[in-house]
Write a protein that holds these residues in place. Structure first.
Motif, short mmCIF file in Angstrom:
data_model
loop_
_atom_site.label_atom_id
_atom_site.label_comp_id
_atom_site.label_asym_id
_atom_site.label_seq_id
_atom_site.Cartn_x
_atom_site.Cartn_y
_atom_site.Cartn_z
N ILE A 137 0.84 -1.20 0.00
CA ILE A 137 0.00 0.00 0.00
C ILE A 137 0.88 1.25 0.00
CG2 ILE A 137 -1.75 1.29 1.29
CD1 ILE A 137 -2.58 -1.39 2.56
N TYR A 167 0.40 5.28 0.26
CA TYR A 167 -0.64 6.27 0.58
C TYR A 167 -0.03 7.58 1.03
CZ TYR A 167 -4.36 8.71 3.04
OH TYR A 167 -5.25 9.67 3.47
N LEU A 222 -2.28 0.62 -4.84
CA LEU A 222 -2.17 -0.74 -4.31
C LEU A 222 -1.30 -1.58 -5.24
CD1 LEU A 222 -5.90 -1.42 -3.31
CD2 LEU A 222 -4.04 -0.53 -1.89
N VAL A 250 -5.38 -7.10 -4.24
CA VAL A 250 -4.84 -6.91 -2.89
C VAL A 250 -5.28 -8.10 -2.05
CG1 VAL A 250 -6.85 -5.50 -2.23
CG2 VAL A 250 -4.77 -5.38 -0.88
N ALA A 303 -6.70 -1.02 2.95
CA ALA A 303 -6.96 -0.51 1.60
C ALA A 303 -8.38 0.04 1.51
CB ALA A 303 -6.76 -1.63 0.57
#
Length: 218
Positions: free
Chosen positions: A40, A42, A49, A79, A88
């Motif tokens: 991940i 972010y 992802l 994922v 996620a």
């Protein structure tokens, strides 16, 4: 004196060993690359992802801008791993909320949006325990903020989603530290000694926000 030429059999054996060594090097390189992968990626307003269906031949990331997109990523198994799935989902909600913050006129609307979106994402993998726990947790946050102002409600939900990722990394590191100590103690290993451990299942960094659970111990 001239050296005796190697026999065809010896040459073939040497070529085989060389090919095996090259293959082993490729495997080690792949493993080391995998250890540095992030499932991940972010930052506020942005989520990517790792497409685990493309591994190990390709390393590519799927941009996620909405709960609809993360629904498909979870359902299609791009994922994987219960912790990674839950995080996620939460971060996809955070990204969508951040992008749509100007469209909300009240905290009640934020709460309704949060509940509807997470209920929808939950249907992508209802057997994932962590996903259900994330839904309950984030919806409780939005419900508690529905009587406040819209900005506080949005920020509260987004922060709650982001905190899940932070907590997962911290808990994985704690599992690793305590688990490693327990394994060494159970094996009667002295300080600095190495032991052999066999494990299975997707328990590394790709199944979590980072670091891993059982593989974090190793």
């Amino acid at each position: 004196a001239h050296p005796t030429p190697a026999s065809p059999t010896a040459n073939a054996r040497a070529r085989t060993l060389s090919a095996a060594a090259a293959a082993a090097t490729d495997v080690i390189t792949l493993v080391m690359a995998t250890l540095t992968l992030e499932a991940i990626k972010y930052s506020r307003g942005s989520l990517e992802l790792l497409d685990q269906l493309a591994l190990p031949q390709h390393t590519k990331y799927i941009p996620i801008a909405s709960c609809d997109e993360v629904w498909h990523a979870i359902r299609d198994m791009n994922v994987r791993g219960a912790p990674a799935i839950a995080i996620a989902a939460a971060l996809a909600l955070a990204v969508e909320l951040d992008a749509r913050r100007e469209t909300f006129t009240s905290a009640v609307e934020v709460d309704e949006f949060t509940r509807e979106r997470f209920d929808h994402v939950y249907t992508s993998r209802p057997t994932a325990v962590n996903l259900g726990e994330a839904r309950t947790r984030i919806q409780a946050i939005s419900r508690a903020l529905r009587d406040g102002n819209v900005s506080s409600a949005i920020e509260g939900v987004i922060s709650g989603c982001e905190k899940m990722m932070e907590e997962d990394v911290a808990s994985c590191k704690a599992i690793g530290a305590h688990g490693a100590e327990a394994l060494l103690r159970a094996a009667g290993a002295k300080a600095g000694a190495k032991i052999s451990v066999m494990t299975c299942c997707n328990t590394g960094s790709l199944a979590t926000a980072g670091y891993g659970t059982a593989l974090g111990v190793i």
